[in-house]
Design a protein around this motif. Structure first.
Motif, PDB file in Angstrom:
ATOM      1  N   MET A   1       0.479 -11.352  12.147  1.00 55.46           N
ATOM      2  CA  MET A   1       0.072 -10.779  12.846  1.00 55.46           C
ATOM      3  C   MET A   1      -0.390  -9.129  12.547  1.00 55.46           C
ATOM      4  O   MET A   1      -0.019  -8.189  12.095  1.00 55.46           O
ATOM      5  N   PRO A   2      -1.865  -9.272  12.873  1.00 51.24           N
ATOM      6  CA  PRO A   2      -2.371  -7.871  11.823  1.00 51.24           C
ATOM      7  C   PRO A   2      -2.769  -6.714  13.081  1.00 51.24           C
ATOM      8  O   PRO A   2      -1.960  -6.792  14.191  1.00 51.24           O
ATOM      9  N   GLY A   3      -2.306  -5.881  12.291  1.00 50.28           N
ATOM     10  CA  GLY A   3      -1.138  -4.128  13.126  1.00 50.28           C
ATOM     11  C   GLY A   3      -3.183  -4.571  14.015  1.00 50.28           C
ATOM     12  O   GLY A   3      -3.930  -4.417  13.466  1.00 50.28           O
ATOM     13  N   GLN A   4      -3.215  -3.220  14.637  1.00 51.29           N
ATOM     14  CA  GLN A   4      -3.819  -2.642  15.844  1.00 51.29           C
ATOM     15  C   GLN A   4      -4.903  -2.215  14.957  1.00 51.29           C
ATOM     16  O   GLN A   4      -4.785  -1.468  14.127  1.00 51.29           O
ATOM     17  N   GLN A   5      -6.607  -2.638  14.614  1.00 56.14           N
ATOM     18  CA  GLN A   5      -7.825  -1.861  14.467  1.00 56.14           C
ATOM     19  C   GLN A   5      -8.798  -1.120  14.324  1.00 56.14           C
ATOM     20  O   GLN A   5      -9.193  -1.830  15.097  1.00 56.14           O
ATOM     21  N   GLN A   6      -9.333  -0.882  14.180  1.00 58.03           N
ATOM     22  CA  GLN A   6     -10.662  -0.076  13.925  1.00 58.03           C
ATOM     23  C   GLN A   6     -11.219  -0.804  12.861  1.00 58.03           C
ATOM     24  O   GLN A   6     -10.424  -0.746  11.354  1.00 58.03           O
ATOM     25  N   SER A   7     -12.339  -0.372  12.084  1.00 52.89           N
ATOM     26  CA  SER A   7     -13.129  -0.844  10.746  1.00 52.89           C
ATOM     27  C   SER A   7     -12.895   0.134   9.332  1.00 52.89           C
ATOM     28  O   SER A   7     -11.898  -0.860   8.985  1.00 52.89           O
ATOM     29  N   ASP A   8     -11.764   1.600  10.159  1.00 56.20           N
ATOM     30  CA  ASP A   8     -11.820   2.493   9.554  1.00 56.20           C
ATOM     31  C   ASP A   8     -10.147   3.061   9.658  1.00 56.20           C
ATOM     32  O   ASP A   8      -9.983   4.315   9.029  1.00 56.20           O
ATOM     33  N   PHE A   9     -10.060   2.468  10.509  1.00 57.31           N
ATOM     34  CA  PHE A   9      -8.537   2.973  10.814  1.00 57.31           C
ATOM     35  C   PHE A   9      -7.396   1.640  11.627  1.00 57.31           C
ATOM     36  O   PHE A   9      -7.848   0.916  12.639  1.00 57.31           O
ATOM     37  N   GLN A  10      -6.263   1.825  10.953  1.00 57.34           N
ATOM     38  CA  GLN A  10      -5.263   0.624  11.331  1.00 57.34           C
ATOM     39  C   GLN A  10      -4.144   0.916  11.020  1.00 57.34           C
ATOM     40  O   GLN A  10      -3.515   2.459  10.579  1.00 57.34           O
ATOM     41  N   VAL A  11      -3.302   1.171  12.347  1.00 55.01           N
ATOM     42  CA  VAL A  11      -2.616   1.653  12.892  1.00 55.01           C
ATOM     43  C   VAL A  11      -0.871  -0.233  12.686  1.00 55.01           C
ATOM     44  O   VAL A  11      -1.402  -0.974  12.785  1.00 55.01           O
ATOM     45  N   LEU A  12      -0.188   0.162  11.863  1.00 49.19           N
ATOM     46  CA  LEU A  12       0.548  -1.142  11.452  1.00 49.19           C
ATOM     47  C   LEU A  12       2.356  -0.494  11.722  1.00 49.19           C
ATOM     48  O   LEU A  12       2.996   0.387  11.016  1.00 49.19           O
ATOM     49  N   ILE A  13       2.846  -1.087  12.022  1.00 54.16           N
ATOM     50  CA  ILE A  13       4.128  -1.745  12.897  1.00 54.16           C
ATOM     51  C   ILE A  13       5.213  -2.186  12.308  1.00 54.16           C
ATOM     52  O   ILE A  13       4.284  -3.379  12.197  1.00 54.16           O
ATOM     53  N   THR A  14       5.898  -1.474  11.475  1.00 56.53           N
ATOM     54  CA  THR A  14       7.226  -2.489  10.520  1.00 56.53           C
ATOM     55  C   THR A  14       6.339  -3.386  10.145  1.00 56.53           C
ATOM     56  O   THR A  14       5.463  -3.586   9.591  1.00 56.53           O
ATOM     57  N   ALA A  15       6.818  -3.310   8.579  1.00 54.72           N
ATOM     58  CA  ALA A  15       6.220  -4.265   7.161  1.00 54.72           C
ATOM     59  C   ALA A  15       5.965  -5.076   7.312  1.00 54.72           C
ATOM     60  O   ALA A  15       4.918  -5.968   6.574  1.00 54.72           O
ATOM     61  N   PHE A 397      -4.496  14.782  20.143  1.00 52.69           N
ATOM     62  CA  PHE A 397      -4.097  15.371  18.303  1.00 52.69           C
ATOM     63  C   PHE A 397      -2.956  14.029  18.084  1.00 52.69           C
ATOM     64  O   PHE A 397      -2.324  13.851  18.943  1.00 52.69           O
ATOM     65  N   ALA A 398      -2.971  13.592  16.665  1.00 55.62           N
ATOM     66  CA  ALA A 398      -2.011  12.935  16.097  1.00 55.62           C
ATOM     67  C   ALA A 398      -1.195  13.449  15.319  1.00 55.62           C
ATOM     68  O   ALA A 398      -2.530  14.121  14.268  1.00 55.62           O
ATOM     69  N   LEU A 399      -0.284  12.947  14.789  1.00 52.07           N
ATOM     70  CA  LEU A 399       0.482  13.143  13.706  1.00 52.07           C
ATOM     71  C   LEU A 399       0.783  11.717  12.380  1.00 52.07           C
ATOM     72  O   LEU A 399       1.860  11.206  13.795  1.00 52.07           O
ATOM     73  N   THR A 414       9.668  17.698  -0.399  1.00 49.96           N
ATOM     74  CA  THR A 414       8.376  16.546  -0.070  1.00 49.96           C
ATOM     75  C   THR A 414       7.737  16.196   0.171  1.00 49.96           C
ATOM     76  O   THR A 414       8.046  14.670   0.005  1.00 49.96           O
ATOM     77  N   GLU A 415       6.798  16.002   1.553  1.00 48.37           N
ATOM     78  CA  GLU A 415       6.351  15.280   2.660  1.00 48.37           C
ATOM     79  C   GLU A 415       4.730  15.615   2.506  1.00 48.37           C
ATOM     80  O   GLU A 415       4.251  16.290   2.059  1.00 48.37           O
ATOM     81  N   ALA A 416       4.233  14.406   3.465  1.00 39.59           N
ATOM     82  CA  ALA A 416       3.179  14.043   3.331  1.00 39.59           C
ATOM     83  C   ALA A 416       2.716  13.966   4.959  1.00 39.59           C
ATOM     84  O   ALA A 416       3.285  12.903   5.307  1.00 39.59           O
ATOM     85  N   ALA A 417       2.129  13.996   5.793  1.00 39.01           N
ATOM     86  CA  ALA A 417       1.160  13.801   7.252  1.00 39.01           C
ATOM     87  C   ALA A 417       0.039  13.726   7.448  1.00 39.01           C
ATOM     88  O   ALA A 417      -0.717  14.582   6.548  1.00 39.01           O
ATOM     89  N   LEU A 418      -0.793  13.235   7.994  1.00 37.65           N
ATOM     90  CA  LEU A 418      -2.564  13.316   7.873  1.00 37.65           C
ATOM     91  C   LEU A 418      -2.762  13.345   9.764  1.00 37.65           C
ATOM     92  O   LEU A 418      -2.035  12.658  10.504  1.00 37.65           O
ATOM     93  N   ARG A 419      -3.553  14.456   9.804  1.00 36.70           N
ATOM     94  CA  ARG A 419      -3.860  14.417  11.044  1.00 36.70           C
ATOM     95  C   ARG A 419      -5.005  13.298  11.836  1.00 36.70           C
ATOM     96  O   ARG A 419      -5.645  13.240  11.003  1.00 36.70           O
ATOM     97  N   VAL A 420      -4.681  13.766  13.462  1.00 37.39           N
ATOM     98  CA  VAL A 420      -5.172  12.764  13.543  1.00 37.39           C
ATOM     99  C   VAL A 420      -6.174  12.960  14.266  1.00 37.39           C
ATOM    100  O   VAL A 420      -5.645  13.526  15.864  1.00 37.39           O
ATOM    101  N   THR A 421      -7.517  12.820  15.176  1.00 42.28           N
ATOM    102  CA  THR A 421      -8.260  13.752  15.997  1.00 42.28           C
ATOM    103  C   THR A 421      -9.549  13.405  17.023  1.00 42.28           C
ATOM    104  O   THR A 421      -9.904  13.487  17.435  1.00 42.28           O
ATOM    105  N   ASP A 422      -9.423  12.407  16.482  1.00 40.48           N
ATOM    106  CA  ASP A 422     -10.585  10.951  16.808  1.00 40.48           C
ATOM    107  C   ASP A 422      -9.980  10.483  18.193  1.00 40.48           C
ATOM    108  O   ASP A 422      -9.108  10.447  18.046  1.00 40.48           O
ATOM    109  N   LEU A 423     -11.049  10.747  19.583  1.00 41.19           N
ATOM    110  CA  LEU A 423     -10.536  10.319  20.585  1.00 41.19           C
ATOM    111  C   LEU A 423      -9.509   8.283  20.556  1.00 41.19           C
ATOM    112  O   LEU A 423      -9.034   8.220  20.546  1.00 41.19           O
ATOM    113  N   GLU A 424     -10.610   7.924  19.662  1.00 42.70           N
ATOM    114  CA  GLU A 424     -10.402   6.397  19.654  1.00 42.70           C
ATOM    115  C   GLU A 424      -9.779   5.771  19.094  1.00 42.70           C
ATOM    116  O   GLU A 424      -8.239   4.917  19.083  1.00 42.70           O
TER     117      GLU A 424
END
Length: 498
Positions: A1-15, A397-399, A414-424
């Motif tokens: 099953m594909p992750g929830q997605q937009q054309s430029d943004f996908q949220v992927l839960i579990t491997a 906001f999301a991180l 050493t850690e990395a995270a992305l900010r998400v500010t777009d409402l959609e």
């Protein structure tokens, strides 16, 4: 099953969702792939149909894309050879796999493959090193008896030497990849067989692994690519580049004068700062999913935000117990101290917010059989391991990243995270998290930040009383007493160590 997605943004839960998306992104690469992982096993099985048309493992996939003109660069974390021998062996086994791939490619194409094992340069100062040296030498001797010398030199390189061992206290914990500097894959999920789980978590409890990755196309990718290019030099020199627009980091470096210090020098703590600022700005709802919550500073910031805003509510998803305690039966001093710290943090949060906080833990929707140890069971069901690292605040906001809410992730590793500010994108992330934990009949409830908390808390509490087949989702009340019999405070010891 594909992750929830937009054309430029996908949220992927579990491997089950993340790996096929990652494989497809690699297949579509045209010029280069850059990556930095804590664990990356080239023998990991491919899961997507497109990738399996090429071969069976990531070794085969990478051979295919390199033969098609794509370069592959991987920074692989190394670990202390004595105190993290198993992880150290995994790193050098992957390095051997990369060397085998280079030989398979031949001398010309092998130039397009760059896999290096990177040990964070921070070490314990002379005083703590000397104090711990007898224990380190005993542990090294025990390890060397368990593995042949040839194996120690091949797969645990740091244990093959007869010189006095150093004490490496820090590692690179990020899990990121960038394809053609246009597409970024980032989150908490490493690549090996242990990390695979399905959306239904229908495996043995000890094999479950909930995690979150995002796949983002846009300017975020270039920023992450620059981070991969630069972070090792920034750590070595102790000089970090300025904070970017999208990426948030944790970086530390060796201390110049650290005779008595066990800790490195923190040079960037953007992820910690981002959490504190988000708590202060929150209006209605803070949604956190984390493997650990052991930062008293964040706990106090969260409680303070709740004290100043009587409308603020918090949902917090945690594992029942740390993986090493629940499944590995590890009860060492580090595990005991970590349990004590988390209990302290949860108490701070609950005292500050009262009934405006919901602490939840996922379990499988089945009764535990006699084969399960009590430590793997909550509300009568096998537990699900939570490795998620997500913050969502209201609809503003999301991180998403690799950092847990503990001092080690926020100050040392050493850690990395992305900010998400777009409402959609934020709404998509929230919906995906809700869809992950709750069954279909819960979808009718409002996900508006000001309204979501009441049904969430009610259903979590009700699930704790229902039979497994009657639950509305995976979540039941978190048990704050779990592991209480082995908790141990360590006065004077920094909480950043765990």
């Amino acid at each position: 099953m594909p992750g929830q997605q937009q054309s430029d943004f996908q949220v992927l839960i579990t491997a089950e969702q993340a790996w096929p998306a990652f494989e497809q992104a690699v297949l579509e690469a045209k010029e280069e792939i850059k990556a930095s992982f804590r664990i990356f096993d080239f023998e990991t099985k491919l899961v997507s149909a497109a990738a399996r048309n090429i071969g069976e493992t990531w070794f085969d996939l990478l051979e295919y894309v390199i033969r098609n003109g794509v370069s592959f660069e991987l920074v692989l974390s190394d670990f202390d050879p004595v105190f993290a021998t198993e992880l150290h062996e995994l790193s050098w086994r992957s390095k051997m796999q990369a060397q085998n791939l280079a030989e398979t490619l031949g001398p010309d194409l092998a130039q397009s493959l760059n896999v290096r094992v990177s040990m964070h340069p921070a070490k314990a100062g002379t005083l703590p090193w000397a104090a711990l040296l007898p224990a380190v030498l005993r542990k090294k001797t025990q390890k060397k008896h368990l593995i042949e010398r040839a194996q120690s030199q091949r797969e645990a390189a740091g244990n093959g030497s007869d010189s006095l061992p150093q004490l490496h206290t820090v590692s690179h914990h990020q899990k990121i990849a960038v394809i053609d500097r246009q597409l970024c894959y980032l989150g908490g999920l490493d690549l090996n067989a242990r990390r695979f789980d399905t959306q239904d978590h229908d495996r043995l409890a000890k094999n479950t692994w909930s995690d979150v990755q995002i796949l983002v196309r846009g300017p975020e990718a270039e920023e992450v690519a620059q981070h991969i290019d630069n972070f090792e030099n920034e750590i070595a020199t102790g000089t970090a580049k300025p904070k970017g627009k999208y990426l948030r980091r944790t970086l530390s470096s060796p201390r110049r004068f650290g005779f008595w210090r066990l800790s490195p020098k923190t040079i960037v703590q953007e992820i910690e700062d981002e959490h504190i600022n988000a708590f202060k700005a929150a209006r209605d709802l803070i949604h956190i999913e984390t493997q650990y919550f052991r930062s008293t500073q964040l706990a106090e910031a969260l409680a303070d935000a709740g004290a100043k805003n009587s409308n603020l509510k918090v949902v917090l998803v945690l594992p029942a117990l740390p993986e090493e305690v629940a499944f590995g039966k590890h009860t060492g001093l580090d595990a005991r101290y970590g349990l004590d710290l988390q209990a302290k943090c949860l108490s701070i949060i609950q005292e500050g917010l009262g009934d405006r906080v919901s602490l939840a833990t996922p379990v499988q929707p089945a009764s535990a059989s006699g084969a399960h140890d009590d430590i793997e069971v909550l509300s009568g069901s096998p537990i699900i391991h939570v490795h998620n690292k997500v913050l969502v605040v209201d609809d503003t906001f999301a991180l998403v990243g690799s950092a847990n809410l503990n001092g080690r992730s926020l100050r040392w590793d050493t850690e990395a995270a992305l900010r998400v500010t777009d409402l959609e994108r934020i709404n998509l992330l929230r919906r995906t998290l809700v869809d992950h934990w709750w069954f279909e009949d819960c979808a009718r409830y409002s996900l508006e930040p000001g309204q979501m908390f009441e049904w969430w808390k009610r259903e979590v509490q009700a699930n704790g009383l229902r039979r497994p087949e009657g639950r509305t989702g995976f979540l039941v009340p978190h048990d704050p007493k779990a592991g209480s019999e082995i908790r141990q405070p360590l006065p004077g010891v920094t909480e950043d160590i765990v």
